[in-house]
Design a protein around this motif. Structure first.
Motif, short mmCIF file in Angstrom:
data_model
loop_
_atom_site.label_atom_id
_atom_site.label_comp_id
_atom_site.label_asym_id
_atom_site.label_seq_id
_atom_site.Cartn_x
_atom_site.Cartn_y
_atom_site.Cartn_z
N PRO A 81 48.68 88.68 -17.49
CA PRO A 81 48.63 87.49 -18.34
C PRO A 81 48.80 86.23 -17.51
O PRO A 81 49.45 86.25 -16.46
CB PRO A 81 49.82 87.68 -19.28
CG PRO A 81 50.78 88.50 -18.50
CD PRO A 81 49.93 89.43 -17.66
N GLY A 82 48.20 85.15 -17.98
CA GLY A 82 48.48 83.85 -17.36
C GLY A 82 49.86 83.41 -17.79
O GLY A 82 50.75 83.17 -16.99
N ASN A 83 50.07 83.34 -19.08
CA ASN A 83 51.36 83.03 -19.71
C ASN A 83 51.48 83.90 -20.95
O ASN A 83 50.48 84.32 -21.52
CB ASN A 83 51.44 81.56 -20.13
CG ASN A 83 51.53 80.63 -18.95
OD1 ASN A 83 52.40 80.77 -18.11
ND2 ASN A 83 50.60 79.68 -18.87
N TYR A 84 52.72 84.09 -21.38
CA TYR A 84 52.92 84.83 -22.62
C TYR A 84 54.21 84.37 -23.28
O TYR A 84 55.11 83.85 -22.62
CB TYR A 84 52.94 86.35 -22.39
CG TYR A 84 54.10 86.85 -21.56
CD1 TYR A 84 55.27 87.27 -22.16
CD2 TYR A 84 54.03 86.88 -20.17
CE1 TYR A 84 56.34 87.72 -21.41
CE2 TYR A 84 55.08 87.33 -19.41
CZ TYR A 84 56.24 87.75 -20.04
OH TYR A 84 57.29 88.18 -19.28
N ALA A 85 54.26 84.56 -24.58
CA ALA A 85 55.45 84.22 -25.36
C ALA A 85 55.55 85.18 -26.53
O ALA A 85 54.53 85.63 -27.06
CB ALA A 85 55.37 82.78 -25.86
N PHE A 86 56.76 85.47 -26.91
CA PHE A 86 56.95 86.36 -28.05
C PHE A 86 56.81 85.59 -29.35
O PHE A 86 57.31 84.47 -29.48
CB PHE A 86 58.33 87.04 -27.98
CG PHE A 86 58.37 88.14 -26.98
CD1 PHE A 86 58.06 89.43 -27.34
CD2 PHE A 86 58.68 87.87 -25.66
CE1 PHE A 86 58.07 90.45 -26.40
CE2 PHE A 86 58.70 88.88 -24.71
CZ PHE A 86 58.39 90.17 -25.09
N GLY A 87 56.11 86.20 -30.28
CA GLY A 87 55.98 85.66 -31.63
C GLY A 87 56.94 86.39 -32.54
O GLY A 87 58.10 86.60 -32.22
N ARG A 88 56.41 86.85 -33.65
CA ARG A 88 57.23 87.54 -34.64
C ARG A 88 57.57 88.96 -34.20
O ARG A 88 56.83 89.56 -33.43
CB ARG A 88 56.49 87.59 -35.97
CG ARG A 88 56.24 86.20 -36.54
CD ARG A 88 55.30 86.25 -37.69
NE ARG A 88 53.96 86.58 -37.15
CZ ARG A 88 52.86 86.61 -37.83
NH1 ARG A 88 52.87 86.35 -39.12
NH2 ARG A 88 51.71 86.91 -37.27
N SER A 105 48.10 83.94 -23.02
CA SER A 105 47.01 83.13 -22.47
C SER A 105 46.51 83.87 -21.25
O SER A 105 47.26 84.05 -20.28
CB SER A 105 47.49 81.74 -22.06
OG SER A 105 47.86 81.00 -23.19
N GLY A 106 45.27 84.34 -21.33
CA GLY A 106 44.71 85.08 -20.21
C GLY A 106 44.44 84.18 -19.03
O GLY A 106 44.35 82.95 -19.17
N ARG A 107 44.31 84.77 -17.88
CA ARG A 107 44.00 83.98 -16.68
C ARG A 107 42.63 83.33 -16.77
O ARG A 107 42.34 82.38 -16.06
CB ARG A 107 44.09 84.86 -15.45
CG ARG A 107 45.52 85.25 -15.16
CD ARG A 107 45.66 85.97 -13.87
NE ARG A 107 47.09 86.17 -13.61
CZ ARG A 107 47.55 86.73 -12.53
NH1 ARG A 107 46.74 87.15 -11.58
NH2 ARG A 107 48.85 86.88 -12.37
N ASP A 108 41.79 83.86 -17.68
CA ASP A 108 40.46 83.30 -17.88
C ASP A 108 40.48 82.14 -18.89
O ASP A 108 39.44 81.60 -19.23
CB ASP A 108 39.48 84.38 -18.33
CG ASP A 108 39.90 85.04 -19.64
OD1 ASP A 108 40.94 84.67 -20.23
OD2 ASP A 108 39.17 85.95 -20.08
#
Length: 142
Positions: A81-88, A105-108
């Motif tokens: 992953p480019g970035n990630y965050a936890f949702g529900r 958010s993918g690296r692409d």
């Protein structure tokens, strides 16, 4: 003075109990496990990444290298992953099954939603039982 000391000890014991209960919260425990697996993928650590897979996944992919190759090919946003965050998150049946939404958010530059299914094992530990990823077509960007 003794009454004060007794109240202090009771308060300390209560806080320790609350901290222990919080540390064993299945949502927190499984969230940390997902993060550890993502870090293992980012570091190309086959052994660590495979260690989080549930027995059902390991039955389908008994070879850890085949598992890793499958993730690289079919789950690129999870693999790197480019970035990630936890949702529900949701706990089912008193923590027997945990679902986590992870926004990636993918690296692409594309956005994805990964839904992790985590199953409690007979020994009380948790393992990743599956991941479903879908493109996030509603992202408005920042």
């Amino acid at each position: 003075m003794r009454a004060f000391l007794a109240v202090f000890i009771l308060c300390a014991a209560f806080l320790a109990l609350v901290a222990t209960a919080r540390a064993e919260d299945p949502i927190d425990t499984t969230r940390a496990m997902i993060e550890a697996q993502i870090k293992a993928f980012l570091n190309d650590d086959v052994d660590a990444a495979y260690s989080y897979a549930a027995p059902g996944i390991k039955a389908i992919y008994p070879d850890k290298n085949v598992f890793f190759a499958m993730v690289k090919k079919s789950y690129e946003p999870v693999y790197h992953p480019g970035n990630y965050a936890f949702g529900r998150s949701r706990s089912i049946d008193n923590g027997a099954m945990i679902y986590h939404e992870v926004l990636i958010s993918g690296r692409d530059g594309k956005d994805w939603t990964a839904i992790y299914q985590i199953a409690r094992q007979p020994d009380g530990s948790y393992k990743i039982n599956g991941v479903h990823i879908v493109p996030n077509t509603e992202s408005k960007g920042i």
